[in-house]
Design a protein around this motif. Structure first.
Motif, mmCIF file in Angstrom:
data_model
loop_
_atom_site.group_PDB
_atom_site.id
_atom_site.type_symbol
_atom_site.label_atom_id
_atom_site.label_comp_id
_atom_site.label_asym_id
_atom_site.label_seq_id
_atom_site.Cartn_x
_atom_site.Cartn_y
_atom_site.Cartn_z
ATOM 1 N N UNK A 282 0.822 -1.209 0.000
ATOM 2 C CA UNK A 282 0.000 0.000 0.000
ATOM 3 C C UNK A 282 0.857 1.259 0.000
ATOM 4 N N UNK A 283 2.132 1.107 0.382
ATOM 5 C CA UNK A 283 3.028 2.263 0.376
ATOM 6 C C UNK A 283 3.584 2.548 -1.017
ATOM 7 N N UNK A 284 3.499 1.571 -1.876
ATOM 8 C CA UNK A 284 4.041 1.743 -3.219
ATOM 9 C C UNK A 284 2.970 2.385 -4.082
ATOM 10 N N UNK A 285 3.069 3.662 -4.270
ATOM 11 C CA UNK A 285 2.002 4.374 -4.978
ATOM 12 C C UNK A 285 2.057 4.104 -6.481
ATOM 13 N N UNK A 286 3.246 3.923 -7.019
ATOM 14 C CA UNK A 286 3.383 3.715 -8.455
ATOM 15 C C UNK A 286 4.004 2.344 -8.696
ATOM 16 N N UNK A 287 3.199 1.431 -9.217
ATOM 17 C CA UNK A 287 3.665 0.055 -9.368
ATOM 18 C C UNK A 287 4.769 -0.092 -10.413
ATOM 19 N N UNK A 288 4.953 0.949 -11.202
ATOM 20 C CA UNK A 288 6.047 0.890 -12.179
ATOM 21 C C UNK A 288 7.393 0.834 -11.477
ATOM 22 N N UNK A 289 7.406 1.264 -10.219
ATOM 23 C CA UNK A 289 8.648 1.265 -9.457
ATOM 24 C C UNK A 289 8.859 -0.043 -8.692
ATOM 25 N N UNK A 290 7.988 -1.012 -8.909
ATOM 26 C CA UNK A 290 8.023 -2.202 -8.058
ATOM 27 C C UNK A 290 9.409 -2.852 -8.021
ATOM 28 N N UNK A 291 10.015 -3.035 -9.188
ATOM 29 C CA UNK A 291 11.283 -3.754 -9.240
ATOM 30 C C UNK A 291 12.380 -3.003 -8.456
ATOM 31 N N UNK A 292 12.446 -1.708 -8.676
ATOM 32 C CA UNK A 292 13.451 -0.912 -7.952
ATOM 33 C C UNK A 292 13.148 -0.881 -6.460
ATOM 34 N N UNK A 293 11.880 -0.774 -6.175
ATOM 35 C CA UNK A 293 11.439 -0.741 -4.770
ATOM 36 C C UNK A 293 11.835 -2.025 -4.051
ATOM 37 N N UNK A 294 11.548 -3.165 -4.675
ATOM 38 C CA UNK A 294 11.889 -4.448 -4.060
ATOM 39 C C UNK A 294 13.403 -4.607 -3.964
ATOM 40 N N UNK A 295 14.106 -4.131 -4.976
ATOM 41 C CA UNK A 295 15.567 -4.200 -4.951
ATOM 42 C C UNK A 295 16.109 -3.439 -3.751
ATOM 43 N N UNK A 296 15.537 -2.276 -3.520
ATOM 44 C CA UNK A 296 16.029 -1.463 -2.401
ATOM 45 C C UNK A 296 15.696 -2.123 -1.063
ATOM 46 N N UNK A 297 14.518 -2.679 -0.966
ATOM 47 C CA UNK A 297 14.172 -3.393 0.273
ATOM 48 C C UNK A 297 15.161 -4.534 0.504
ATOM 49 N N UNK A 298 15.479 -5.241 -0.567
ATOM 50 C CA UNK A 298 16.400 -6.377 -0.431
ATOM 51 C C UNK A 298 17.789 -5.914 0.008
ATOM 52 N N UNK A 299 18.260 -4.836 -0.587
ATOM 53 C CA UNK A 299 19.587 -4.330 -0.190
ATOM 54 C C UNK A 299 19.576 -3.970 1.295
ATOM 55 N N UNK A 300 18.530 -3.277 1.706
ATOM 56 C CA UNK A 300 18.428 -2.918 3.124
ATOM 57 C C UNK A 300 18.419 -4.170 3.994
ATOM 58 N N UNK B 106 8.745 4.442 -1.841
ATOM 59 C CA UNK B 106 8.752 3.587 -0.644
ATOM 60 C C UNK B 106 8.027 4.215 0.533
ATOM 61 N N UNK B 107 7.506 5.409 0.352
ATOM 62 C CA UNK B 107 6.787 6.029 1.451
ATOM 63 C C UNK B 107 7.732 6.702 2.440
ATOM 64 N N UNK B 108 7.269 6.822 3.659
ATOM 65 C CA UNK B 108 8.050 7.567 4.645
ATOM 66 C C UNK B 108 8.251 6.734 5.909
ATOM 67 N N UNK B 109 9.159 7.205 6.706
ATOM 68 C CA UNK B 109 9.395 6.600 8.007
ATOM 69 C C UNK B 109 9.420 7.737 9.031
ATOM 70 N N UNK B 110 9.066 7.413 10.252
ATOM 71 C CA UNK B 110 9.009 8.448 11.283
ATOM 72 C C UNK B 110 10.152 8.249 12.267
ATOM 73 N N UNK B 111 10.915 9.293 12.471
ATOM 74 C CA UNK B 111 11.973 9.287 13.484
ATOM 75 C C UNK B 111 11.498 10.110 14.667
#
Lengths: 157, 346
Positions: A47-65, B268-273
């Motif tokens: 629900x935080x991903x407003x633009x699904x076109x970014x899904x791949x980059x978004x998931x990539x960033x989550x994975x890196x984190x 990715x939205x936001x986070x709160x600190x």
């Protein structure tokens, strides 16, 4: 995005998920843990991903984190002197290149992985890793330089 | 540089990676997540278990502060806690097989968070040791004529569902492995007990029976309303309501907020600190990832785990930051007003 689309898009990303997680974590179980946790976070956070076109980059960033977080947690418990040698190259890997990459420090290996394997531009890598674009550029240059030295024996052979 | 086949520098994903990925996707799909609740399986493991259930009983045994491994997990160094024995549950529940004996040692459950410590002890420490368990760069303890064992991390289910959890482990001086798991839970208001299942599917000969526990809330919580100062609203971020909940070990901050995404980026939205009155950031405790879910009214609800407050602060600052960018939407000053009863201020 429904479950079916989520599944399809994740499966299409499998090689990338593997390469990126492998670039940070060398143990398959660790890679899987990071990927599983990332998928869970992505699925529950869609629900935080407003633009699904970014899904791949978004998931990539989550994975890196997630990989970095896992690594950080491990290092808290590890005596650095006891870190074992990198594991054997996976099946199908270029052995010389694999070993050379594994000898690079993570801060050099990761930008290089994202650039050469995943095709990200330096600006995108800066965005993914939360570091300035100039730092990405210098790290990739440094990584290439280090890698070149490490790969010299192969050329000579 | 480019003569190499970079895409295959790490080879192909091994079959166990592919199987694990598929298993995870199946697990996600089996969950009812249309409402995007934070309930799911994150560590999908095949469930080839010897299905004997061990009922564990609670034993409210007070113990010395230096035994509180659970607090070390939360705070790493010196826990800012004076007397936490009332909130913690101590166990002597064990299961074992030829290789291992597993004990749940400590638990904290207050209705919002669950923390467990589980100890894995080798029955034959002369011939086996925990190798790079759970990790890629783990500690090796070279011993001649000894075999390294590599257990998978256990999973923890609450009322039958697996939540996203934070976890870590240490190899103790006696060679045992101490595993810590922390979970932020989202349970109906007034929930006083939970069923906890520890899935000890550790791989191959290390597999053990599940351990089932019933945990009751052992502490009363204090509450405070966190009230934004009106003049401090940000342009694209606004706090609808916020509440601080405290026990004697840690705190939780629930923030309902609205957020308008920028026209580009911020995917990715936001986070709160959270910051104290002096502007120093209050780091989250090592409990679990922040829970954030969308509400029917379009707002978001985040739960953030914070350290124990010896004295309730009068002021907190909540800062909205774009995830992945060095962009701050704004920092909002809030007054912290303790409840005089169990009901919130209106």
């Amino acid at each position: 995005m429904d479950k079916q689309e989520f599944t399809q898009r994740v499966l299409a990303l499998e090689p990338r998920l593997y390469r990126i997680s492998h670039g940070i974590l060398q143990n398959t179980q660790d890679q899987l843990d990071a990927v599983q946790e990332s998928l869970f976070k992505a699925w529950t956070g869609l629900s935080r991903l407003r633009n699904e076109a970014y899904f791949e980059t978004w998931l990539t960033r989550i994975l890196i984190h997630e990989c970095q977080d896992l690594l950080k947690r491990r290092k808290k418990n590890i005596c650095l002197d006891l870190i074992p040698e990198p594991s054997a190259p996976p099946e199908g890997a270029n052995q010389f290149l694999y070993h050379a990459l594994m000898q690079l420090p993570l801060k050099l290996r990761l930008p290089l992985t994202l650039s050469y394997m995943e095709g990200y531009r330096q600006r995108e890598i800066a965005h993914l890793l939360h570091i300035p674009e100039g730092t990405v550029k210098s790290r990739i240059l440094k990584a290439k330089s280090e890698l070149k030295k490490l790969l010299e024996p192969e050329k000579e052979g | 540089m480019r003569q190499y086949d970079w895409k295959h520098a790490y080879g192909q994903p091994p079959s166990e990676f592919h199987q694990g990925l598929c298993q995870t996707l199946r697990t996600l799909s089996e969950q009812e997540l249309s409402e995007q609740e934070q309930v799911s399986g994150s560590h999908a493991k095949s469930l080839l278990l010897i299905a004997i259930l061990i009922l564990a009983l609670l034993a409210g045994v007070a113990f010395a502060v230096n035994q509180l491994n659970l607090l070390k997990y939360l705070y790493e160094d010196q826990p800012p806690v004076e007397d936490s024995s009332a909130i913690l549950t101590n166990f002597d529940t064990t299961v074992s097989n030829d290789m291992l004996t597993v004990s749940v040692e400590e638990a904290l459950f207050d209705g919002k968070g669950l923390i467990l410590t589980i100890r894995y002890r080798l029955n034959d420490a002369q011939h086996y040791y925990f190798g790079e368990s759970f990790v890629s760069e783990g500690a090796e303890h070279p011993m001649p004529n000894a075999t390294a064992l590599y257990p998978w991390p256990p999973s923890v289910l609450i009322n039958g569902s697996e939540y996203g959890k934070s976890w870590t482990w240490t190899i103790e001086p006696d060679g045992s492995m101490l595993y810590y798991a922390g979970v932020l839970v989202s349970l109906p208001k007034g929930t006083q007990s939970i069923d906890v299942t520890i899935n000890n599917h550790l791989g191959g000969e290390l597999n053990l029976e599940n351990m089932n526990l019933v945990l009751h809330v052992r502490t009363s919580l204090r509450h405070a309303t966190v009230l934004p100062v009106e003049s401090e609203q940000c342009e694209r971020f606004a706090i609808a309501s916020a509440q601080l909940t405290l026990n004697s070990v840690l705190s939780y901050l629930d923030v309902e907020y609205s957020y308008q995404q920028a026209s580009a980026g911020e995917e990715m939205g936001i986070v709160i600190w959270v910051y104290d009155a002096n502007g120093a950031r209050i780091e989250e405790v090592n409990l679990s990832s922040e829970i954030c879910r969308s509400l029917e009214n379009g707002n978001f609800l985040s739960t953030i785990s914070l350290p124990y407050f010896k004295e309730l602060p009068e002021t907190l600052y909540l800062e909205a930051k774009v995830i992945g960018d060095a962009v701050t939407l704004g920092r909002i000053e809030c007054q912290v007003i303790p409840w005089e009863s169990d009901e919130p201020l209106n």
